[in-house]
Design an enzyme around this catalytic site. Structure first.
Site, PDB file in Angstrom:
ATOM      1  N   PHE B 126       0.853  -1.183   0.000  1.00 39.07           N
ATOM      2  CA  PHE B 126       0.000   0.000   0.000  1.00 39.07           C
ATOM      3  C   PHE B 126       0.893   1.238   0.000  1.00 39.07           C
ATOM      4  O   PHE B 126       1.831   1.344   0.799  1.00 39.07           O
ATOM      5  CB  PHE B 126      -0.944  -0.004   1.203  1.00 39.07           C
ATOM      6  CG  PHE B 126      -1.985   1.050   1.076  1.00 39.07           C
ATOM      7  CD1 PHE B 126      -3.081   0.872   0.239  1.00 39.07           C
ATOM      8  CD2 PHE B 126      -1.861   2.262   1.742  1.00 39.07           C
ATOM      9  CE1 PHE B 126      -4.038   1.863   0.079  1.00 39.07           C
ATOM     10  CE2 PHE B 126      -2.811   3.262   1.586  1.00 39.07           C
ATOM     11  CZ  PHE B 126      -3.904   3.056   0.759  1.00 39.07           C
ATOM     12  N   LYS B 221     -10.299  -2.021   9.472  1.00 37.30           N
ATOM     13  CA  LYS B 221     -10.664  -2.983   8.425  1.00 37.30           C
ATOM     14  C   LYS B 221     -11.358  -4.170   9.099  1.00 37.30           C
ATOM     15  O   LYS B 221     -12.500  -4.044   9.547  1.00 37.30           O
ATOM     16  CB  LYS B 221      -9.419  -3.367   7.631  1.00 37.30           C
ATOM     17  CG  LYS B 221      -8.788  -2.164   6.917  1.00 37.30           C
ATOM     18  CD  LYS B 221      -7.527  -2.561   6.175  1.00 37.30           C
ATOM     19  CE  LYS B 221      -6.815  -1.356   5.574  1.00 37.30           C
ATOM     20  NZ  LYS B 221      -7.557  -0.724   4.476  1.00 37.30           N
ATOM     21  N   ARG B 369     -11.786  -5.934  -6.172  1.00 34.37           N
ATOM     22  CA  ARG B 369     -11.417  -6.523  -4.876  1.00 34.37           C
ATOM     23  C   ARG B 369     -12.664  -6.873  -4.079  1.00 34.37           C
ATOM     24  O   ARG B 369     -13.600  -6.075  -3.994  1.00 34.37           O
ATOM     25  CB  ARG B 369     -10.610  -5.533  -4.033  1.00 34.37           C
ATOM     26  CG  ARG B 369      -9.277  -5.126  -4.580  1.00 34.37           C
ATOM     27  CD  ARG B 369      -8.409  -4.521  -3.470  1.00 34.37           C
ATOM     28  NE  ARG B 369      -9.118  -3.520  -2.659  1.00 34.37           N
ATOM     29  CZ  ARG B 369      -8.633  -2.986  -1.544  1.00 34.37           C
ATOM     30  NH1 ARG B 369      -7.435  -3.361  -1.092  1.00 34.37           N
ATOM     31  NH2 ARG B 369      -9.321  -2.082  -0.885  1.00 34.37           N
TER      32      ARG B 369
END
Lengths: 410, 410
Positions: B126, B221, B369
Site C-alpha cells: 500500500f 478494516k 477486490r
C-alpha cells in the site's frame, strides 16, 4: 471594593454571550474553570457522533468517505477554524495531534531555510513542543536547539543561523500572552520563520496568524472539540507551493487514489494531511464549530478580560491574608483567558476546591490555574469560585495524606 | 459443480460464527465485501460513543482523563489487540495512524542499526508505506530505499547495509499472504530488523508477530474500529529498552505530568505513544474489541478460507465466458481474507455490481477486490454476489460515460 454577587448576576443578565451557555453540557454544581485544558461538551456533540456512527458509517459504510465528506474533513474543518485565527480558506488542515503538527511545521520550516541549523524554542512552553523539536533535531542531526526564556530574550537569540522560532502565543502556566505581531516581525527580519503554537489562544480571542509563517493548535480547549480532537496546521499561502514536511502519508499525495509508486505532494494545504482522518473525533469538533460560527470574537475577548480581571480582583480581596500571589500578568492586554495564582500548598488547595465544585487545575510546584471560557462561564461563577477559594484557604488545619501531600481537613 | 444456494444456506445454519452477524449493523439488501477497507459498525458502537460523550466527557469533564481511563487508552486498548497478533501485554500501543506508526517503527529500527543505511520496501505494498519511508529517508539523509518486488526477491536485496525491511503481510491488491515466519527469519539472519504491516491481516486470522521486531496495523478494516480509528504499533520486548523513535511527544515521556524540560522516554511500550489520544475514536474500537474477545480466530480463519474458496469457485463457474481472471493466489494458504479478480472493464463492472447491492471496490487498472469478513459475511452472501457478478458481466451492451469510462447499460 469588587463587585457583589448580585452585581455579577446583573452582568450575566446583560451578557450578549449568555445565550451560548445552554449550548454546552455542564454537570449541576460544577464551576468549570478548566476549559483551557478540556473544553465542555457542546450539547449537540452526542447527536453528532451518533449521526456519524449510525447514518454515515452504518448507513453508507465505505461509501461515506465520499458521500459524507469524510475524505475532505481535514480541509472542510480547517476552513471553519480559519476565521478564528485570522486565516483564509485553504490555509488550515486539521488532523493528527499538536505534537505531530509541530513535526510537520518545524520540518517544513527547516526545509525552507536550508543551511540555517538553529531552532529557537522556549523551554517554559508546554513541554511537548520542546520534546518534539528535540526528537526531530536529534534524528535529523546537525541542528542546535537554542533556548529563549521568553520573547524579551529573542533579540539576542536571533542570528543568521536560526531557521525557525517556535513559541506559544499564551504561556500555559502563567497565562501570559505575547505580542505576536512584534515577535513575528522581529523573527522574520532576521530571516527566520515564525511558528506559533495557538493551543492556549484559539477560541479565547480573535487570533491573527496572517503574518506568521506557520501555526499549530489543538481544538479541545477553548474550541470544545472533545478529548484528543484533531489538531490543526496553518501554512501561510506564500509557503504552500514550496513547503515540504517529513510526514509524507498518502492523504498528502497529489493523487492519493492513483497509488503511484513515489510521493508527489498535493497542491496547497492538503499536503499537510497525512493519513485517514479520525472521523469520529471530527464529529464533536464540527458540532462545536456550528456554535462558533455564530460567535462574535470581540465579545468573547471583552468578556474574557472582564471575567479574568474580576477573578483577580475578587481573589485578591477575599484571599488577601492567605499567602496567594498572582502569577498571571495583571495587565489584561498581556493575558490570555486564564488566571494563575501561586500558593505553597497549591496541590491540596486545588483538591479541596474541586471537592467544593470549583474545577481548576494544579501545575507543579505551586501554581493554581483557572481557565475562563467566555461561552459558558458566568460572572456569578467567578464570584462563587473566589468565595469558595477563600473558604478553602481560610481553613487552618491541614493533614498529610499517605503520599505525604497536604490535604485540607474539611 | 460448486455449491447451490440452498447448500450455502445450510452452511450458514451450521456456522459457529453465525451468531456474530447480529453484533454488526449492515443496511438491508447490502452484501458488504469491503470489510477489508472499512469494517461494518459494531451494533454497540453508537452506545459506546454516546457513553464517551455523555457520561465520560459530559459527566466527568477533564477528570475523565483519569476516572474514565482515557490517559491509558493507548495501552489498555493495545493489550486487547495483542492476542489477535500473537503479542503479550505491554507490547502494543494504539494511537495515531498507520502512516505515523510506520514513522515510529522505521525510525526506531534505524536507531537500533546505526551504520546500516538501507531500508527495504516493496513498492507494490500500500503506497503510504513507501511514501512515508521516502519522506523519512529524505529528511534524515544518507539512506537508500531498496525495492523488492516481493518476498522472493528478498535474498538478493539483503546485505550487511540493510537496517530494516518493511513489508505488508497481505498484499492489498492481490490478497496474497506472505510467509512471515520464513521472511522474518531470513531478514533477521542478515542482521536487519523486520517490520510487518498487518493492516490487511489483523482480524482476518491469527497473526503471529512474536518473532518480528516491530509491527504496525490499522484497526478499521477487519477489526471494525471505525473510520480513521487509531492504528497500533507492536514492539518486541527485546527492543523496548533501547528503541527510540522520532516522534517524542509528551505522552511518551517517562513523567508526562512532571513537565520536565528535556525528553526522557517512558519505560516499555508507552514511549511509542505521542500525544493526547483521540478518545472518541477509541470508543467504537473498544466496542468492537468487546466482540473480538469472544471470537475463536481458528474458526475465523477456517470460515475465511471457505468463503474465499467458495467465491473463487462460484465466480469461475458462473462467469467463465466473461473474461475475468483470478488475481489472488489460488492456494488458500497463500491468501488473506480477500479475493481479487481482474477484468478489462473492472471499473464499470464494479459500479454496476454496487448498484445491485454487492459492495466491492476497484483498484486501477483492472482489479475488482472483494473482502470477506467472517464475522458478518454469510455463505449465502457469497453465492448471491457471484450470481450478481455474472449478471453484470453477461450484459453485452456498454456505453462510455462522459469521462470515457465504460458503463454497463442496465
Amino acid at each position: 471594593m469588587a463587585l457583589s454577587r448580585a452585581e455579577c448576576v446583573a452582568l450575566d443578565a446583560a451578557d450578549p454571550l449568555s445565550r451560548f451557555r445552554d449550548e454546552f453540557v455542564l454537570p449541576d454544581g460544577t464551576i468549570y474553570l478548566v476549559g483551557n485544558s478540556l473544553g465542555a461538551p457542546p450539547r449537540a456533540a452526542a447527536a453528532a457522533v451518533a449521526r456519524a456512527v449510525e447514518q454515515e458509517w452504518g448507513g453508507r459504510l465505505v461509501g461515506a468517505w465520499n458521500a459524507s465528506g469524510w475524505f475532505d474533513l481535514p480541509l472542510t474543518t480547517g476552513d471553519r477554524i480559519a476565521p478564528l485565527i485570522g486565516a483564509g480558506p485553504g490555509q488550515v488542515a486539521v488532523g493528527d495531534s499538536t505534537s505531530i503538527a509541530i513535526v510537520k511545521t518545524v520540518s517544513a520550516a527547516l526545509g525552507l531555510r536550508p543551511g540555517r541549523r538553529v531552532i529557537v524554542s522556549n523551554p517554559a512552553d508546554f513541554p511537548t513542543d520542546r520534546y518534539v523539536v528535540e526528537g526531530l533535531a536529534g534524528a535529523l542531526g546537525g541542528y542546535e536547539i537554542r533556548d529563549v526564556s521568553g520573547p524579551d530574550a529573542l533579540p539576542d537569540a536571533l542570528s543568521g543561523e536560526v531557521a525557525c522560532v517556535l513559541l506559544s502565543e499564551v504561556d500555559y502556566r502563567t497565562g501570559a500572552r505575547h505580542d505576536t505581531e512584534a515577535i513575528t516581525a522581529l523573527v522574520q527580519e532576521s530571516g527566520a520563520l515564525m511558528i506559533w503554537d495557538l493551543c492556549h489562544s484559539v477560541g479565547a480571542y480573535q487570533v491573527d496568524v496572517s503574518a506568521a509563517d506557520f501555526a499549530v493548535g489543538c481544538t479541545y480547549k477553548y474550541l470544545n472539540g472533545g478529548p484528543g480532537a484533531p489538531a490543526f496546521v496553518y501554512v501561510n499561502p506564500r509557503h504552500q507551493d514550496e513547503a515540504r514536511h517529513l510526514l509524507t502519508g498518502w492523504h498528502g499525495h497529489a493523487a492519493p487514489f492513483a497509488f503511484e509508486p513515489g510521493f508527489r505532494p498535493a497542491d496547497g494545504i492538503r499536503r499537510f494531511t497525512v493519513s485517514t482522518p479520525p472521523v469520529m473525533s471530527f464529529a464533536p469538533l464540527n458540532a462545536s464549530l456550528d456554535i462558533w460560527e455564530h460567535v462574535d470574537l470581540a465579545a468573547v475577548r471583552a468578556k474574557s478580560v472582564a471575567l479574568t480581571s474580576l477573578f483577580i480582583e475578587l481573589v485578591e480581596e477575599f484571599c488577601a491574608p492567605y499567602g496567594l500571589w498572582l502569577v498571571s500578568p495583571r495587565d489584561p492586554e498581556r493575558r490570555g483567558s486564564q488566571v494563575s495564582f501561586g500558593h505553597p500548598d497549591g496541590y491540596p488547595v486545588m483538591r479541596a476546591l474541586i471537592d467544593r465544585g470549583v474545577h481548576g487545575d494544579f501545575r507543579a510546584p505551586d501554581v493554581l490555574r483557572f481557565g475562563f471560557a467566555p461561552l459558558y462561564i458566568r460572572f456569578a461563577d467567578v464570584h462563587d469560585a473566589a468565595v469558595l477559594l477563600a473558604e478553602v484557604l481560610k481553613k487552618e488545619h491541614w493533614r498529610d495524606d499517605r503520599y505525604g501531600r497536604r490535604l485540607a481537613v474539611t
